[in-house]
Write an enzyme that holds these catalytic residues in place. Structure first.
Site, PDB file in Angstrom:
ATOM      1  N   SER A 133     106.028 -81.934 -51.367  1.00  0.00           N
ATOM      2  CA  SER A 133     107.370 -82.418 -51.626  1.00  0.00           C
ATOM      3  C   SER A 133     108.199 -82.329 -50.359  1.00  0.00           C
ATOM      4  CB  SER A 133     108.026 -81.589 -52.738  1.00  0.00           C
ATOM      5  OG  SER A 133     107.193 -81.551 -53.882  1.00  0.00           O
ATOM      6  N   HIS A 156     117.792 -90.331 -42.760  1.00  0.00           N
ATOM      7  CA  HIS A 156     117.854 -91.075 -41.498  1.00  0.00           C
ATOM      8  C   HIS A 156     119.163 -91.864 -41.491  1.00  0.00           C
ATOM      9  CE1 HIS A 156     113.564 -90.195 -41.085  1.00  0.00           C
ATOM     10  NE2 HIS A 156     113.423 -90.664 -42.328  1.00  0.00           N
ATOM     11  N   CYS A 183     107.254 -82.777 -56.792  1.00  0.00           N
ATOM     12  CA  CYS A 183     106.059 -82.740 -57.625  1.00  0.00           C
ATOM     13  C   CYS A 183     106.263 -81.687 -58.700  1.00  0.00           C
ATOM     14  CB  CYS A 183     104.830 -82.408 -56.776  1.00  0.00           C
ATOM     15  SG  CYS A 183     103.263 -82.530 -57.664  1.00  0.00           S
TER      16      CYS A 183
END
EC number: 4.1.1.50
Length: 255
Positions: A105, A110, A133
């Protein structure tokens, strides 16, 4: 989940949330456009983005394993955080490292500042991906993420992949009820936006996009006051801003 699922083994469903925001601004001259890019780049540098993502990790109840961050020249920043469930973190035993099942995970962000060559418009885009997960779901972080940025346009994608297995052997392709991403956003937040859904329920794929309803022009001007502009110019700027937002929201060149 209203009731805890009784599973055979561990929950290995993979849940991925992709969250994209766009902040549009009017900068009168090319020089001011570059100054805005520099300003917004500093406002959302890797240090502040790390703080935001660290809080996201806390909200989903995960454990930070590693942080990697970078500011770029001339602009932009990235942060990646590797996470795991509290019960799945590496432990050391008698000098040796022992790994339990590690959720693959992560949380990443960005930034992409850019500007229009002709219309004195600058856009700041932020992409955030939260992949988890097991029982952890990133949907509870949406209101916090929306509030952490000046979000004029928002696009969100959520997908659940793979399957886990119940004790009786049945495959479970979803471990929580889901009809729309909008169900996980506060009503007062949704009221500020026009929102549409595109959902593929058979694939456990959900998409929502949102466009801000009301625009206060002053909030979109960089280094200038609305009172300095004649009414005709204010109207032209407002139209250009709205057209830019509609095209980003639509995902195509409309005007």
């Amino acid at each position: 989940m209203d009731e805890r699922l009784k599973l055979y083994g561990f929950n290995n469903l993979t849940k991925a949330l992709s969250f994209n925001i766009y902040d549009v601004c009017y900068a009168k001259t090319p020089r001011e456009q570059k100054e805005y890019i520099a300003y917004i780049d500093q406002q959302y540098n890797s240090e502040r983005l790390t703080d935001i993502l660290t809080h996201v990790v806390e909200m989903i109840g995960a454990k930070i394993l590693h942080i990697s961050r970078q500011d770029y020249d001339p602009q932009g920043a990235s942060v990646t955080i590797l996470v795991a469930e509290e019960s799945q973190v590496p432990v050391e035993l008698t000098g040796e490292t022992v790994l339990a099942h590690l959720d693959k995970s992560h949380v990443t962000v960005h930034t992409y500042p850019e500007y229009h060559p002709d219309k004195c418009l600058a856009t700041f885009r932020v992409d955030i991906d939260v992949a988890t997960c097991g029982e952890i779901t990133p949907l509870s972080t949406l209101d916090y993420l929306i509030g952490s940025f000046d979000s004029d346009i928002i696009t969100m994608d959520y997908r659940v992949r793979g399957f886990t297995r119940a004790e009786d052997g049945r495959k479970l392709f979803m471990d929580h009820y889901m009809s729309s991403i909008q169900n996980y956003i506060k009503k007062e937040t949704l009221e500020r936006y026009d929102a549409v859904d595109i959902n593929v329920y058979q694939a456990n794929l959900f998409h929502t996009r949102m466009l801000i309803k009301e625009m206060d022009l002053q909030n979109y001007l960089f280094n200038i006051d609305t009172h300095e502009l004649p009414p005709k110019v204010r109207l032209e700027i407002t139209n250009n801003l709205r057209q830019e937002m509609i095209e980003i929201f639509s995902g195509r060149n409309v005007f």
